[in-house]
Design a protein around this motif. Sequence first.
Motif, mmCIF file in Angstrom:
data_model
loop_
_atom_site.group_PDB
_atom_site.id
_atom_site.type_symbol
_atom_site.label_atom_id
_atom_site.label_comp_id
_atom_site.label_asym_id
_atom_site.label_seq_id
_atom_site.Cartn_x
_atom_site.Cartn_y
_atom_site.Cartn_z
ATOM 1 N N MET A 131 -5.194 10.147 9.128
ATOM 2 C CA MET A 131 -3.742 9.987 9.078
ATOM 3 C C MET A 131 -3.184 10.506 7.762
ATOM 4 O O MET A 131 -3.733 10.217 6.697
ATOM 5 C CB MET A 131 -3.380 8.499 9.211
ATOM 6 N N ASN A 132 -2.097 11.259 7.856
ATOM 7 C CA ASN A 132 -1.395 11.589 6.629
ATOM 8 C C ASN A 132 -0.505 10.409 6.260
ATOM 9 O O ASN A 132 -0.472 9.383 6.953
ATOM 10 C CB ASN A 132 -0.621 12.902 6.755
ATOM 11 N N ALA A 133 0.220 10.509 5.161
ATOM 12 C CA ALA A 133 0.978 9.371 4.655
ATOM 13 C C ALA A 133 2.011 8.870 5.650
ATOM 14 O O ALA A 133 2.170 7.665 5.851
ATOM 15 C CB ALA A 133 1.651 9.757 3.338
ATOM 16 N N ASN A 134 2.714 9.786 6.301
ATOM 17 C CA ASN A 134 3.763 9.382 7.238
ATOM 18 C C ASN A 134 3.199 8.602 8.413
ATOM 19 O O ASN A 134 3.754 7.587 8.834
ATOM 20 C CB ASN A 134 4.506 10.624 7.752
ATOM 21 N N LYS A 135 2.070 9.089 8.950
ATOM 22 C CA LYS A 135 1.478 8.416 10.100
ATOM 23 C C LYS A 135 0.910 7.063 9.698
ATOM 24 O O LYS A 135 1.009 6.092 10.465
ATOM 25 C CB LYS A 135 0.380 9.286 10.714
ATOM 26 N N ALA A 136 0.326 6.987 8.512
ATOM 27 C CA ALA A 136 -0.226 5.713 8.048
ATOM 28 C C ALA A 136 0.873 4.666 7.905
ATOM 29 O O ALA A 136 0.679 3.496 8.253
ATOM 30 C CB ALA A 136 -0.948 5.914 6.718
ATOM 31 N N VAL A 137 2.037 5.082 7.412
ATOM 32 C CA VAL A 137 3.172 4.163 7.305
ATOM 33 C C VAL A 137 3.669 3.776 8.697
ATOM 34 O O VAL A 137 3.950 2.604 8.978
ATOM 35 C CB VAL A 137 4.312 4.795 6.478
ATOM 36 N N GLU A 138 3.748 4.763 9.574
ATOM 37 C CA GLU A 138 4.220 4.514 10.943
ATOM 38 C C GLU A 138 3.337 3.496 11.660
ATOM 39 O O GLU A 138 3.825 2.626 12.386
ATOM 40 C CB GLU A 138 4.253 5.829 11.720
ATOM 41 N N LEU A 139 2.022 3.580 11.450
ATOM 42 C CA LEU A 139 1.093 2.687 12.130
ATOM 43 C C LEU A 139 0.861 1.376 11.378
ATOM 44 O O LEU A 139 0.163 0.494 11.889
ATOM 45 C CB LEU A 139 -0.247 3.401 12.345
ATOM 46 N N GLY A 140 1.422 1.254 10.175
ATOM 47 C CA GLY A 140 1.316 0.001 9.450
ATOM 48 C C GLY A 140 0.161 -0.102 8.477
ATOM 49 O O GLY A 140 -0.029 -1.140 7.843
ATOM 50 N N PHE A 141 -0.623 0.960 8.328
ATOM 51 C CA PHE A 141 -1.721 0.941 7.366
ATOM 52 C C PHE A 141 -1.206 1.052 5.929
ATOM 53 O O PHE A 141 -1.884 0.644 4.997
ATOM 54 C CB PHE A 141 -2.700 2.076 7.641
ATOM 55 N N ALA A 142 -0.067 1.638 5.763
ATOM 56 C CA ALA A 142 0.573 1.764 4.451
ATOM 57 C C ALA A 142 2.020 1.314 4.572
ATOM 58 O O ALA A 142 2.578 1.236 5.673
ATOM 59 C CB ALA A 142 0.491 3.207 3.945
ATOM 60 N N ASP A 143 2.623 1.015 3.412
ATOM 61 C CA ASP A 143 3.989 0.493 3.410
ATOM 62 C C ASP A 143 5.038 1.510 2.984
ATOM 63 O O ASP A 143 6.181 1.441 3.418
ATOM 64 C CB ASP A 143 4.065 -0.727 2.479
ATOM 65 N N VAL A 157 0.856 -1.188 0.000
ATOM 66 C CA VAL A 157 0.000 0.000 0.000
ATOM 67 C C VAL A 157 0.890 1.237 0.000
ATOM 68 O O VAL A 157 1.698 1.419 0.919
ATOM 69 C CB VAL A 157 -0.948 0.022 1.219
ATOM 70 N N TYR A 158 0.754 2.046 -1.031
ATOM 71 C CA TYR A 158 1.517 3.273 -1.165
ATOM 72 C C TYR A 158 0.575 4.463 -0.992
ATOM 73 O O TYR A 158 -0.579 4.415 -1.411
ATOM 74 C CB TYR A 158 2.190 3.360 -2.530
ATOM 75 N N MET A 159 1.102 5.530 -0.387
ATOM 76 C CA MET A 159 0.313 6.746 -0.237
ATOM 77 C C MET A 159 1.067 7.931 -0.808
ATOM 78 O O MET A 159 2.276 8.065 -0.596
ATOM 79 C CB MET A 159 -0.028 7.007 1.231
ATOM 80 N N SER A 160 0.323 8.772 -1.518
ATOM 81 C CA SER A 160 0.905 10.035 -1.958
ATOM 82 C C SER A 160 1.231 10.876 -0.725
ATOM 83 O O SER A 160 0.526 10.793 0.284
ATOM 84 C CB SER A 160 -0.095 10.778 -2.843
ATOM 85 N N PRO A 161 2.274 11.691 -0.766
ATOM 86 C CA PRO A 161 2.609 12.524 0.390
ATOM 87 C C PRO A 161 1.523 13.533 0.744
ATOM 88 O O PRO A 161 1.530 14.087 1.842
ATOM 89 C CB PRO A 161 3.908 13.227 -0.028
#
Length: 229
Positions: free
Chosen positions: A163-175, A100-104
Amino acid sequence: MKKFWNWVRDETTEERTLYLNGVISDETWWGDEITPKMFKDDLLSGAGNVTVWINSPGGDVFAAAQIYNMLMDYTGKITVKIDGLAASAASVIAMAGGDVYMSPVSMLMIHNPSTIAIGDSEEMLRAKALLDEVKESIINAYELKSGLTRAKLSHLMDAETWMNANKAVELGFADKIMFAEGEKTAADSLIFSRVAVTNSLISKLPKQQKPKTGTPIESLDKRLSLISH
């Protein structure tokens, strides 16, 4: 019928790209919803790996669950890219991505399921029981992707967490964050809780002052009058 999603096929690699932009619905009323039946027809019309771009405010949780299951069961690799918003039921679909990728500049939002119920107290209790079970089913998808505890996920949903992209990655929702070079630090992350903001605003409201204790002004006037005489 106009659909707010479309497929793009790469003939050289046999890979397909799916763009989901719209409300997720179990039925089509206006011709602009993402429905499970239409989605399945499009998904199974080809083969190969699929990249899913998501920009959706959410919608019907059961329809989202069906789409999630279709992606999880698909034989090819599923990569999810969130370029705008993956909120509510759309966040459940996003969890089907192997990556899962998120735009910044994108956001992901999770919250408790809701419904409309009419009837007596017993009907209200049944509606609550249903929502509780639906919440548990949603947590299953979040837990499988993020690895967070069910209690933590439940609290995040209670608070309607953005969650913004950084937080989503930090919490594991995004990679991973798209277009980013190197790792981001926790200081760059942002998490927004509607409940926390509300409580913070309430705490800043002026508190009602208690009446001051002491000698009444009338009594002081009398004493001053006696002293002057």
